[in-house]
Design a protein around this motif. Structure first.
Motif: not given
Length: 166
Positions: A41-43, A58-60, A65-71
């Motif tokens: 929901g950030d974007d 889904f795409e956002v 996730i791709e841009s994250a270092d961790y989850v």
């Protein structure tokens, strides 16, 4: 790794009535710990109908996730005795991409103690309940670090782990 690690916040929290306030609190806690929160929901997305909006969400989230270092993932029981399926997908995707994942709101008891049984070892649907002494399915338990604590405790652990990596 970045100096301020980017943490994707997976979980059913997005369905909370007060999600906007919850998200603001997450971002505040992360900032205090030297982390950057990436929240679903950030974007905000728009579209010409439900199908287009759901695809955009889904795409956002995949891009976040791709841009994250961790989850960091909330694996609380959601609409039953299991974590939210979307959250589990996000965890699996992140693990597949080689990202470290911490899960919070992990139950204290193992699965056998959590799931109602109609006969010893079997749930009401007649399915075997795995008995490995784990609080979540073995695939989650071995792919992630299961934290017995709340979000704040999990974020603190992630920040300490990152700092220790140098």
């Amino acid at each position: 790794m970045t100096s301020q690690p980017r943490i994707y916040m997976a979980g059913p929290d997005v369905f909370q009535r007060d999600y906007a306030q919850h998200k603001a609190r997450i971002k505040e806690w992360c900032a205090e710990l030297g982390l950057v929160a990436l929240c679903p929901g950030d974007d905000e997305v728009t579209g010409e109908g439900k199908a287009e909006v759901s695809r955009a969400i889904f795409e956002v989230n995949m891009a976040l996730i791709e841009s994250a270092d961790y989850v960091v993932a909330n694996v609380c029981n959601f609409r039953g005795h299991e974590p939210d399926s979307g959250t589990v997908f996000e965890i699996g995707y992140a693990v597949g991409r080689g990202k470290k994942v911490w899960c919070y709101n992990t139950p204290e008891h193992d699965l056998l103690a959590q799931v109602p049984q109609v006969e010893p070892g079997f749930c009401r649907d007649g399915m075997l309940i795995e008995d490995f002494g784990l609080p979540r399915n073995l695939m989650l338990a071995h792919a992630c670090e299961l934290v017995r604590g709340d979000l704040r405790a999990c974020l603190e652990l992630a920040a300490r782990w990152h700092a220790a990596q140098g």
